[in-house]
Write a protein that holds these residues in place. Structure first.
Motif, PDB file in Angstrom:
ATOM      1  N   ILE A 125       0.853  -1.191   0.000  1.00 29.65           N
ATOM      2  CA  ILE A 125       0.000   0.000   0.000  1.00 29.65           C
ATOM      3  C   ILE A 125       0.887   1.238   0.000  1.00 29.65           C
ATOM      4  CG2 ILE A 125      -1.857   1.231   1.190  1.00 29.65           C
ATOM      5  CD1 ILE A 125      -2.266  -1.526   2.713  1.00 29.65           C
ATOM      6  N   GLU A 126       0.713   2.104  -0.979  1.00 30.40           N
ATOM      7  CA  GLU A 126       1.447   3.360  -1.032  1.00 30.40           C
ATOM      8  C   GLU A 126       0.533   4.481  -0.551  1.00 30.40           C
ATOM      9  OE1 GLU A 126       3.741   6.359  -4.156  1.00 30.40           O
ATOM     10  OE2 GLU A 126       3.077   4.372  -4.816  1.00 30.40           O
ATOM     11  N   LEU A 127       0.981   5.196   0.478  1.00 31.37           N
ATOM     12  CA  LEU A 127       0.210   6.277   1.080  1.00 31.37           C
ATOM     13  C   LEU A 127       0.920   7.605   0.861  1.00 31.37           C
ATOM     14  CD1 LEU A 127      -0.611   4.591   4.512  1.00 31.37           C
ATOM     15  CD2 LEU A 127      -2.107   4.725   2.510  1.00 31.37           C
ATOM     16  N   SER A 128       0.131   8.656   0.727  1.00 34.78           N
ATOM     17  CA  SER A 128       0.673  10.002   0.578  1.00 34.78           C
ATOM     18  C   SER A 128       0.067  10.893   1.655  1.00 34.78           C
ATOM     19  CB  SER A 128       0.359  10.558  -0.821  1.00 34.78           C
ATOM     20  OG  SER A 128       0.858  11.872  -0.956  1.00 34.78           O
ATOM     21  N   TYR A 129       0.928  11.539   2.431  1.00 38.96           N
ATOM     22  CA  TYR A 129       0.485  12.439   3.499  1.00 38.96           C
ATOM     23  C   TYR A 129       0.525  13.889   3.020  1.00 38.96           C
ATOM     24  CZ  TYR A 129       0.542   8.783   7.081  1.00 38.96           C
ATOM     25  OH  TYR A 129       0.267   7.671   7.830  1.00 38.96           O
ATOM     26  N   SER A 188      -1.500  -9.903   3.657  1.00 40.49           N
ATOM     27  CA  SER A 188      -2.947 -10.019   3.461  1.00 40.49           C
ATOM     28  C   SER A 188      -3.253  -9.865   1.981  1.00 40.49           C
ATOM     29  CB  SER A 188      -3.678  -8.948   4.278  1.00 40.49           C
ATOM     30  OG  SER A 188      -5.058  -8.952   3.977  1.00 40.49           O
ATOM     31  N   ASP A 189      -4.364 -10.463   1.547  1.00 45.69           N
ATOM     32  CA  ASP A 189      -4.804 -10.324   0.157  1.00 45.69           C
ATOM     33  C   ASP A 189      -6.157  -9.632   0.065  1.00 45.69           C
ATOM     34  OD1 ASP A 189      -6.303 -12.282   1.291  1.00 45.69           O
ATOM     35  OD2 ASP A 189      -5.984 -13.784  -0.288  1.00 45.69           O
ATOM     36  N   ASP A 190      -6.534  -8.881   1.107  1.00 39.95           N
ATOM     37  CA  ASP A 190      -7.808  -8.172   1.139  1.00 39.95           C
ATOM     38  C   ASP A 190      -7.728  -6.939   0.249  1.00 39.95           C
ATOM     39  OD1 ASP A 190     -10.182  -6.975   1.663  1.00 39.95           O
ATOM     40  OD2 ASP A 190      -9.904  -6.800   3.835  1.00 39.95           O
ATOM     41  N   PRO A 191      -8.571  -6.830  -0.798  1.00 42.91           N
ATOM     42  CA  PRO A 191      -8.509  -5.671  -1.691  1.00 42.91           C
ATOM     43  C   PRO A 191      -8.915  -4.367  -1.009  1.00 42.91           C
ATOM     44  CG  PRO A 191     -10.380  -7.064  -2.237  1.00 42.91           C
ATOM     45  CD  PRO A 191      -9.572  -7.818  -1.251  1.00 42.91           C
ATOM     46  N   GLN A 192      -9.655  -4.441   0.113  1.00 44.98           N
ATOM     47  CA  GLN A 192     -10.092  -3.246   0.829  1.00 44.98           C
ATOM     48  C   GLN A 192      -9.117  -2.852   1.943  1.00 44.98           C
ATOM     49  OE1 GLN A 192     -12.724  -1.462  -0.180  1.00 44.98           O
ATOM     50  NE2 GLN A 192     -12.903  -2.946  -1.860  1.00 44.98           N
ATOM     51  N   LEU A 193      -8.005  -3.558   2.033  1.00 46.78           N
ATOM     52  CA  LEU A 193      -7.089  -3.300   3.138  1.00 46.78           C
ATOM     53  C   LEU A 193      -6.505  -1.898   3.060  1.00 46.78           C
ATOM     54  CD1 LEU A 193      -5.572  -4.382   5.604  1.00 46.78           C
ATOM     55  CD2 LEU A 193      -3.809  -5.224   4.061  1.00 46.78           C
ATOM     56  N   ILE A 197      -6.529   0.826   6.061  1.00 46.59           N
ATOM     57  CA  ILE A 197      -5.284   1.350   6.617  1.00 46.59           C
ATOM     58  C   ILE A 197      -5.305   2.868   6.622  1.00 46.59           C
ATOM     59  CG2 ILE A 197      -2.805   1.591   6.179  1.00 46.59           C
ATOM     60  CD1 ILE A 197      -3.464  -1.028   7.450  1.00 46.59           C
ATOM     61  N   ALA A 198      -5.736   3.473   5.514  1.00 47.02           N
ATOM     62  CA  ALA A 198      -5.810   4.942   5.440  1.00 47.02           C
ATOM     63  C   ALA A 198      -6.782   5.487   6.480  1.00 47.02           C
ATOM     64  CB  ALA A 198      -6.232   5.370   4.037  1.00 47.02           C
ATOM     65  N   GLU A 199      -7.922   4.831   6.661  1.00 48.74           N
ATOM     66  CA  GLU A 199      -8.892   5.275   7.658  1.00 48.74           C
ATOM     67  C   GLU A 199      -8.320   5.159   9.072  1.00 48.74           C
ATOM     68  OE1 GLU A 199     -12.275   2.874   6.958  1.00 48.74           O
ATOM     69  OE2 GLU A 199     -12.972   4.033   5.210  1.00 48.74           O
ATOM     70  N   ALA A 200      -7.576   4.072   9.333  1.00 47.15           N
ATOM     71  CA  ALA A 200      -6.990   3.890  10.653  1.00 47.15           C
ATOM     72  C   ALA A 200      -5.963   4.981  10.953  1.00 47.15           C
ATOM     73  CB  ALA A 200      -6.337   2.521  10.751  1.00 47.15           C
ATOM     74  N   LEU A 201      -5.167   5.336   9.957  1.00 47.12           N
ATOM     75  CA  LEU A 201      -4.172   6.375  10.156  1.00 47.12           C
ATOM     76  C   LEU A 201      -4.819   7.754  10.268  1.00 47.12           C
ATOM     77  CD1 LEU A 201      -1.425   5.139   7.665  1.00 47.12           C
ATOM     78  CD2 LEU A 201      -1.395   4.983  10.152  1.00 47.12           C
ATOM     79  N   ARG A 239      -1.864   3.761  -4.312  1.00 45.02           N
ATOM     80  CA  ARG A 239      -1.970   2.498  -5.040  1.00 45.02           C
ATOM     81  C   ARG A 239      -1.956   1.340  -4.051  1.00 45.02           C
ATOM     82  NH1 ARG A 239       3.344  -0.059  -6.239  1.00 45.02           N
ATOM     83  NH2 ARG A 239       4.969   1.250  -5.327  1.00 45.02           N
ATOM     84  N   VAL A 240      -2.569   0.245  -4.458  1.00 45.79           N
ATOM     85  CA  VAL A 240      -2.601  -0.990  -3.677  1.00 45.79           C
ATOM     86  C   VAL A 240      -2.258  -2.132  -4.620  1.00 45.79           C
ATOM     87  CG1 VAL A 240      -3.980  -2.556  -2.278  1.00 45.79           C
ATOM     88  CG2 VAL A 240      -4.342  -0.091  -2.099  1.00 45.79           C
ATOM     89  N   GLU A 241      -1.229  -2.907  -4.281  1.00 46.22           N
ATOM     90  CA  GLU A 241      -0.821  -4.026  -5.118  1.00 46.22           C
ATOM     91  C   GLU A 241      -0.724  -5.280  -4.259  1.00 46.22           C
ATOM     92  OE1 GLU A 241       2.804  -3.122  -7.074  1.00 46.22           O
ATOM     93  OE2 GLU A 241       1.984  -1.460  -8.250  1.00 46.22           O
TER      94      GLU A 241
END
Length: 302
Positions: free
Chosen positions: A46-50, A88-93, A97-101, A114-116
């Protein structure tokens, strides 16, 4: 002549220590195995941007508090970009993760770029190719050393390299440290480092066979190792200091890489003296082994 250190005088004790450590390492690898990372087992990237720069340690703590202690957090490009890897292989992960952060730090929102998903099949392929690459490297070294010196030298060099790799893998197996592609790269670097140290001693042994006509093999090895000792210590200590700095200041992502190098440098320095050289004694290397065979010229004139 300067004082010669009798390195080979304790070769039996060193051999016993080598056998014990090697058996323990092989036993740990057989029973516990390696704790393969996501590079080999597969998982979600998971690539996140702050909106503003963020500390990686804070992101790790936030994910652990939200129930994701196994997440691997790395910087990615700019200080506002973060890479999270999870088994994990959950497509909604990625969304979760973004919501948790975001719930932990509302003033610095994280956006999913992006999510791969890397499947286990890809991980197995990487693992197999890495192991094959290691075996090919050892095979190439055997051919090179045998061609440059003699097959007994090549055999001793490869056995010492096997020892270094097994000890490094044994440490990661015994403590169940994560084994990923960076650690595999460190293991391959260990092979190159240890070989360089061994070649220096072997080269001096070969030279001293020509210069020290009355010295036997054990005396030759002691003299050669003593002559190269300062060079070996200078190289090993400087390398260990650099690797130690990397372990302390390199962060979590480089800790496994630097630890593998640290163990490998120690094992490589030891094996160059107490594994590669004693094997020459057990194989009964002689001065005649280093004399190229004489080829008889055939007179083809009628």
């Amino acid at each position: 002549m300067k004082r010669v250190i009798n390195f080979m005088g304790i070769r039996s004790v060193a051999f016993a220590c080598t056998v014990i450590l090697t058996v323990l390492s092989l036993g740990s690898l057989a029973i516990k195995g390696l704790n393969f990372g996501l590079d080999f087992t597969g998982g979600t990237l998971i690539e996140l941007s702050y909106e503003s720069p963020v500390q990686l340690e804070e992101v790790r703590e936030q994910l652990a508090e939200q129930g994701y202690p196994e997440a691997v957090v790395q910087s990615f490009g700019a200080t506002t970009d973060v890479l999270v890897r999870m088994p994990s292989d959950d497509p909604q992960l990625g969304v979760r993760i973004a919501e948790a952060l975001d719930s932990e730090d509302a003033g610095n929102a994280a956006t999913v770029k992006r999510v791969e998903f890397v499947g286990p099949a890809v991980g197995e392929e990487l693992r197999d190719q890495g192991g094959l690459g290691m075996l090919l490297a050892l095979g190439g070294i055997l051919v090179y050393v045998a061609f440059r010196f003699q097959w007994k030298f090549g055999f001793g060099a490869v056995i010492s390299l096997f020892h270094d790799v097994i000890i490094a893998l044994g440490v990661f197996s015994f403590f169940q440290l994560t084994f990923d592609l960076t650690v595999l790269a460190a293991v391959l670097a260990i092979i190159g480092y240890s070989l360089n140290d061994t070649i220096v001693i072997f080269d001096r042994i070969r030279e001293n066979f020509r210069m020290l006509r009355k010295a036997d093999l054990i005396e030759n090895i002691n003299i050669s190792t003593t002559q190269t000792l300062l060079r070996t210590l200078a190289t090993s200590i400087s390398t260990l200091l650099a690797v130690l700095a990397l372990m302390v200041f390199g962060g979590e992502n480089l800790w496994g890489f630097s630890l593998a190098l640290f163990v490998g440098v120690l094992a490589g320095t030891y094996s160059s003296v107490y594994i590669a050289s004693p094997i020459l004694i057990w194989l009964k290397l002689t001065r005649e082994d280093l004399i190229p065979p004489v080829t008889e010229e055939v007179d083809e004139r009628p």
